[in-house]
Write a protein that holds these residues in place. Structure first.
Motif, PDB file in Angstrom:
ATOM      1  N   ILE A  54       0.879  -1.162   0.000  1.00 37.91           N
ATOM      2  CA  ILE A  54       0.000   0.000   0.000  1.00 37.91           C
ATOM      3  C   ILE A  54       0.920   1.217   0.000  1.00 37.91           C
ATOM      4  CG2 ILE A  54      -1.868   1.197   1.201  1.00 37.91           C
ATOM      5  CD1 ILE A  54      -2.484  -1.752   0.433  1.00 37.91           C
ATOM      6  N   SER A  55       0.569   2.256  -0.745  1.00 45.37           N
ATOM      7  CA  SER A  55       1.418   3.436  -0.776  1.00 45.37           C
ATOM      8  C   SER A  55       0.629   4.718  -0.609  1.00 45.37           C
ATOM      9  CB  SER A  55       2.196   3.507  -2.095  1.00 45.37           C
ATOM     10  OG  SER A  55       3.046   4.640  -2.117  1.00 45.37           O
ATOM     11  N   SER A  56       1.261   5.661   0.056  1.00 40.47           N
ATOM     12  CA  SER A  56       0.821   7.053   0.031  1.00 40.47           C
ATOM     13  C   SER A  56       0.841   7.505  -1.431  1.00 40.47           C
ATOM     14  CB  SER A  56       1.816   7.892   0.848  1.00 40.47           C
ATOM     15  OG  SER A  56       1.823   9.241   0.449  1.00 40.47           O
ATOM     16  N   PRO A  57       0.002   8.444  -1.815  1.00 36.99           N
ATOM     17  CA  PRO A  57       0.007   8.924  -3.196  1.00 36.99           C
ATOM     18  C   PRO A  57       1.171   9.869  -3.529  1.00 36.99           C
ATOM     19  CG  PRO A  57      -1.629  10.110  -1.935  1.00 36.99           C
ATOM     20  CD  PRO A  57      -1.089   9.045  -1.038  1.00 36.99           C
ATOM     21  N   THR A  64       9.375   4.845  -3.830  1.00 33.91           N
ATOM     22  CA  THR A  64       9.926   3.888  -2.869  1.00 33.91           C
ATOM     23  C   THR A  64       9.154   2.575  -2.951  1.00 33.91           C
ATOM     24  OG1 THR A  64      10.617   5.702  -1.426  1.00 33.91           O
ATOM     25  CG2 THR A  64      10.453   3.508  -0.426  1.00 33.91           C
ATOM     26  N   ALA A  65       7.834   2.661  -3.014  1.00 31.46           N
ATOM     27  CA  ALA A  65       7.000   1.458  -3.137  1.00 31.46           C
ATOM     28  C   ALA A  65       7.357   0.668  -4.401  1.00 31.46           C
ATOM     29  CB  ALA A  65       5.521   1.832  -3.149  1.00 31.46           C
ATOM     30  N   GLN A  66       7.594   1.371  -5.499  1.00 29.38           N
ATOM     31  CA  GLN A  66       7.934   0.693  -6.754  1.00 29.38           C
ATOM     32  C   GLN A  66       9.253  -0.057  -6.646  1.00 29.38           C
ATOM     33  OE1 GLN A  66       7.671   4.160  -9.243  1.00 29.38           O
ATOM     34  NE2 GLN A  66       5.497   3.852  -9.677  1.00 29.38           N
ATOM     35  N   ILE A  67      10.223   0.529  -5.967  1.00 31.72           N
ATOM     36  CA  ILE A  67      11.521  -0.143  -5.793  1.00 31.72           C
ATOM     37  C   ILE A  67      11.350  -1.385  -4.926  1.00 31.72           C
ATOM     38  CG2 ILE A  67      13.813   0.107  -4.751  1.00 31.72           C
ATOM     39  CD1 ILE A  67      13.664   3.099  -5.778  1.00 31.72           C
ATOM     40  N   VAL A  68      10.601  -1.261  -3.829  1.00 31.51           N
ATOM     41  CA  VAL A  68      10.361  -2.411  -2.955  1.00 31.51           C
ATOM     42  C   VAL A  68       9.543  -3.470  -3.689  1.00 31.51           C
ATOM     43  CG1 VAL A  68       9.248  -3.195  -0.818  1.00 31.51           C
ATOM     44  CG2 VAL A  68      10.604  -1.075  -0.829  1.00 31.51           C
ATOM     45  N   ALA A  69       8.499  -3.047  -4.400  1.00 29.16           N
ATOM     46  CA  ALA A  69       7.642  -3.995  -5.127  1.00 29.16           C
ATOM     47  C   ALA A  69       8.440  -4.776  -6.171  1.00 29.16           C
ATOM     48  CB  ALA A  69       6.482  -3.260  -5.790  1.00 29.16           C
ATOM     49  N   GLY A  70       9.404  -4.129  -6.796  1.00 29.30           N
ATOM     50  CA  GLY A  70      10.246  -4.817  -7.772  1.00 29.30           C
ATOM     51  C   GLY A  70      11.041  -5.948  -7.153  1.00 29.30           C
ATOM     52  N   LYS A  71      11.404  -5.795  -5.901  1.00 29.25           N
ATOM     53  CA  LYS A  71      12.187  -6.821  -5.195  1.00 29.25           C
ATOM     54  C   LYS A  71      11.300  -7.920  -4.626  1.00 29.25           C
ATOM     55  CE  LYS A  71      16.380  -7.722  -3.569  1.00 29.25           C
ATOM     56  NZ  LYS A  71      17.504  -7.968  -4.471  1.00 29.25           N
ATOM     57  N   VAL A  72      10.157  -7.537  -4.045  1.00 26.78           N
ATOM     58  CA  VAL A  72       9.303  -8.534  -3.383  1.00 26.78           C
ATOM     59  C   VAL A  72       8.226  -9.103  -4.315  1.00 26.78           C
ATOM     60  CG1 VAL A  72       9.725  -7.498  -1.126  1.00 26.78           C
ATOM     61  CG2 VAL A  72       7.637  -6.899  -2.373  1.00 26.78           C
ATOM     62  N   LYS A  73       8.092  -8.516  -5.503  1.00 25.15           N
ATOM     63  CA  LYS A  73       7.132  -8.984  -6.521  1.00 25.15           C
ATOM     64  C   LYS A  73       5.693  -8.924  -6.019  1.00 25.15           C
ATOM     65  CE  LYS A  73      10.630 -10.112  -9.136  1.00 25.15           C
ATOM     66  NZ  LYS A  73      11.409  -8.959  -9.484  1.00 25.15           N
ATOM     67  N   ALA A  74       5.306  -7.742  -5.519  1.00 29.98           N
ATOM     68  CA  ALA A  74       3.937  -7.546  -5.026  1.00 29.98           C
ATOM     69  C   ALA A  74       3.308  -6.359  -5.744  1.00 29.98           C
ATOM     70  CB  ALA A  74       3.948  -7.299  -3.523  1.00 29.98           C
ATOM     71  N   PRO A  75       1.978  -6.381  -5.925  1.00 29.12           N
ATOM     72  CA  PRO A  75       1.292  -5.225  -6.524  1.00 29.12           C
ATOM     73  C   PRO A  75       1.244  -4.054  -5.545  1.00 29.12           C
ATOM     74  CG  PRO A  75      -0.316  -6.827  -5.774  1.00 29.12           C
ATOM     75  CD  PRO A  75       1.046  -7.454  -5.569  1.00 29.12           C
ATOM     76  N   ILE A  76       1.025  -2.860  -6.095  1.00 27.38           N
ATOM     77  CA  ILE A  76       0.922  -1.637  -5.291  1.00 27.38           C
ATOM     78  C   ILE A  76      -0.490  -1.088  -5.390  1.00 27.38           C
ATOM     79  CG2 ILE A  76       1.734   0.735  -5.012  1.00 27.38           C
ATOM     80  CD1 ILE A  76       4.357  -0.162  -6.403  1.00 27.38           C
ATOM     81  N   TRP A  77      -1.077  -0.794  -4.235  1.00 26.00           N
ATOM     82  CA  TRP A  77      -2.338  -0.080  -4.171  1.00 26.00           C
ATOM     83  C   TRP A  77      -2.069   1.272  -3.513  1.00 26.00           C
ATOM     84  CZ3 TRP A  77      -6.103  -4.160  -1.598  1.00 26.00           C
ATOM     85  CH2 TRP A  77      -6.259  -5.247  -2.477  1.00 26.00           C
ATOM     86  N   VAL A  78      -2.678   2.336  -4.023  1.00 27.49           N
ATOM     87  CA  VAL A  78      -2.515   3.663  -3.447  1.00 27.49           C
ATOM     88  C   VAL A  78      -3.680   3.942  -2.495  1.00 27.49           C
ATOM     89  CG1 VAL A  78      -2.437   6.142  -3.955  1.00 27.49           C
ATOM     90  CG2 VAL A  78      -1.218   4.522  -5.432  1.00 27.49           C
ATOM     91  N   ASP A  79      -3.343   4.451  -1.317  1.00 22.02           N
ATOM     92  CA  ASP A  79      -4.372   4.760  -0.318  1.00 22.02           C
ATOM     93  C   ASP A  79      -4.029   6.103   0.323  1.00 22.02           C
ATOM     94  OD1 ASP A  79      -5.981   4.928   2.030  1.00 22.02           O
ATOM     95  OD2 ASP A  79      -6.193   2.746   2.043  1.00 22.02           O
ATOM     96  N   HIS A  80      -4.920   7.075   0.184  1.00 23.51           N
ATOM     97  CA  HIS A  80      -4.696   8.429   0.687  1.00 23.51           C
ATOM     98  C   HIS A  80      -4.633   8.506   2.212  1.00 23.51           C
ATOM     99  CE1 HIS A  80      -4.859  10.901  -3.008  1.00 23.51           C
ATOM    100  NE2 HIS A  80      -5.405   9.799  -3.473  1.00 23.51           N
ATOM    101  N   ARG A  81      -5.067   7.478   2.900  1.00 21.01           N
ATOM    102  CA  ARG A  81      -4.989   7.513   4.360  1.00 21.01           C
ATOM    103  C   ARG A  81      -3.541   7.496   4.861  1.00 21.01           C
ATOM    104  NH1 ARG A  81      -9.721   3.102   5.180  1.00 21.01           N
ATOM    105  NH2 ARG A  81      -8.566   2.249   3.401  1.00 21.01           N
ATOM    106  N   PHE A  82      -2.619   7.094   3.988  1.00 21.98           N
ATOM    107  CA  PHE A  82      -1.206   7.012   4.381  1.00 21.98           C
ATOM    108  C   PHE A  82      -0.376   8.185   3.859  1.00 21.98           C
ATOM    109  CE2 PHE A  82      -2.919   2.721   4.549  1.00 21.98           C
ATOM    110  CZ  PHE A  82      -2.630   2.406   5.872  1.00 21.98           C
ATOM    111  N   ILE A  83      -1.056   9.259   3.439  1.00 23.71           N
ATOM    112  CA  ILE A  83      -0.376  10.447   2.912  1.00 23.71           C
ATOM    113  C   ILE A  83       0.367  11.182   4.039  1.00 23.71           C
ATOM    114  CG2 ILE A  83      -2.298  12.078   3.231  1.00 23.71           C
ATOM    115  CD1 ILE A  83      -1.643  13.134   0.368  1.00 23.71           C
ATOM    116  N   GLU A  84       1.295  12.032   3.634  1.00 24.95           N
ATOM    117  CA  GLU A  84       2.058  12.874   4.568  1.00 24.95           C
ATOM    118  C   GLU A  84       1.110  13.760   5.381  1.00 24.95           C
ATOM    119  OE1 GLU A  84       4.500  13.574   6.534  1.00 24.95           O
ATOM    120  OE2 GLU A  84       6.045  13.943   5.024  1.00 24.95           O
TER     121      GLU A  84
END
Length: 193
Positions: A54-57, A64-84
């Motif tokens: 899950i990533s902040s928008p 950062t999520a894309q770099i981690v996802a490339g290593k762990v092979k997981a999809p990314i969902w964006v969720d505004h609840r985790f924004i700055e």
């Protein structure tokens, strides 16, 4: 069922280097060092069996999520609840200006244990904590994923840790917080930085 969450702070971006307060209005990308920090976090997370990120928008968190996802092979969902955190009128200001022009309020906000202090047009820490836990509880109770990564911001990690009884005033870029959820209870495991 126990669900594990690995919440990681985005890598460094230009305003982290320059000493300006970002908040939600300044959407910087990762620096070269920020990409290295994200790659180190990815390396630490590669054996955690993460099946969803899950990533902040914000760009810095998404990259950062894309770099981690490339290593762990997981999809990314964006969720505004985790924004700055929304820092209101001080967003974009250099920290030295904020410390001078808003000295009392800034010190109160930094040391606020009640979560009730805000800058004009900004959020309180308790509001941030409420929206973060709204997201965490949703994913803990409504998804089948047992191991979830979350790309977010220092404020998210510090507020989760405070809620769970662990103080943390400085969350370095690329740091990882491991918590778990079972039977509507949250548990702190470790803070890697």
């Amino acid at each position: 069922m126990v669900k594990h969450f690995y919440i990681f702070r985005h890598g460094q971006c230009p305003l982290n280097v320059s000493g300006h307060i970002q908040g939600q209005r300044f959407n910087g990308e990762l620096t070269a060092e920020g990409r290295r920090q994200a790659a180190r976090a990815a390396e630490q997370l590669k054996d955690k069996h993460i099946t969803l990120i899950i990533s902040s928008p914000m760009k810095r968190a998404l990259q950062t999520a894309q770099i981690v996802a490339g290593k762990v092979k997981a999809p990314i969902w964006v969720d505004h609840r985790f924004i700055e955190v929304n820092m209101g009128v001080v967003e974009g200001m250099h920290i030295s200006v904020v410390e001078k022009e808003f000295a009392d309020l800034y010190n109160q906000w930094r040391n606020d244990k009640t979560g009730s202090i805000r800058f004009k047009d900004g959020e309180t820490k308790s509001e941030v904590r409420r929206r973060i836990f709204s997201g965490l509880n949703y994913y803990a109770e409504n998804t089948p994923h047992p191991n979830i990564g979350i790309s977010s911001h220092g404020i998210a990690i510090s507020q989760i840790m405070q809620y769970l009884g662990h103080e943390c005033s400085n969350v370095p870029n690329g740091a990882i917080l491991h918590i778990s959820h079972q039977a509507q209870n949250w548990q702190y495991h470790e803070f890697l930085h």
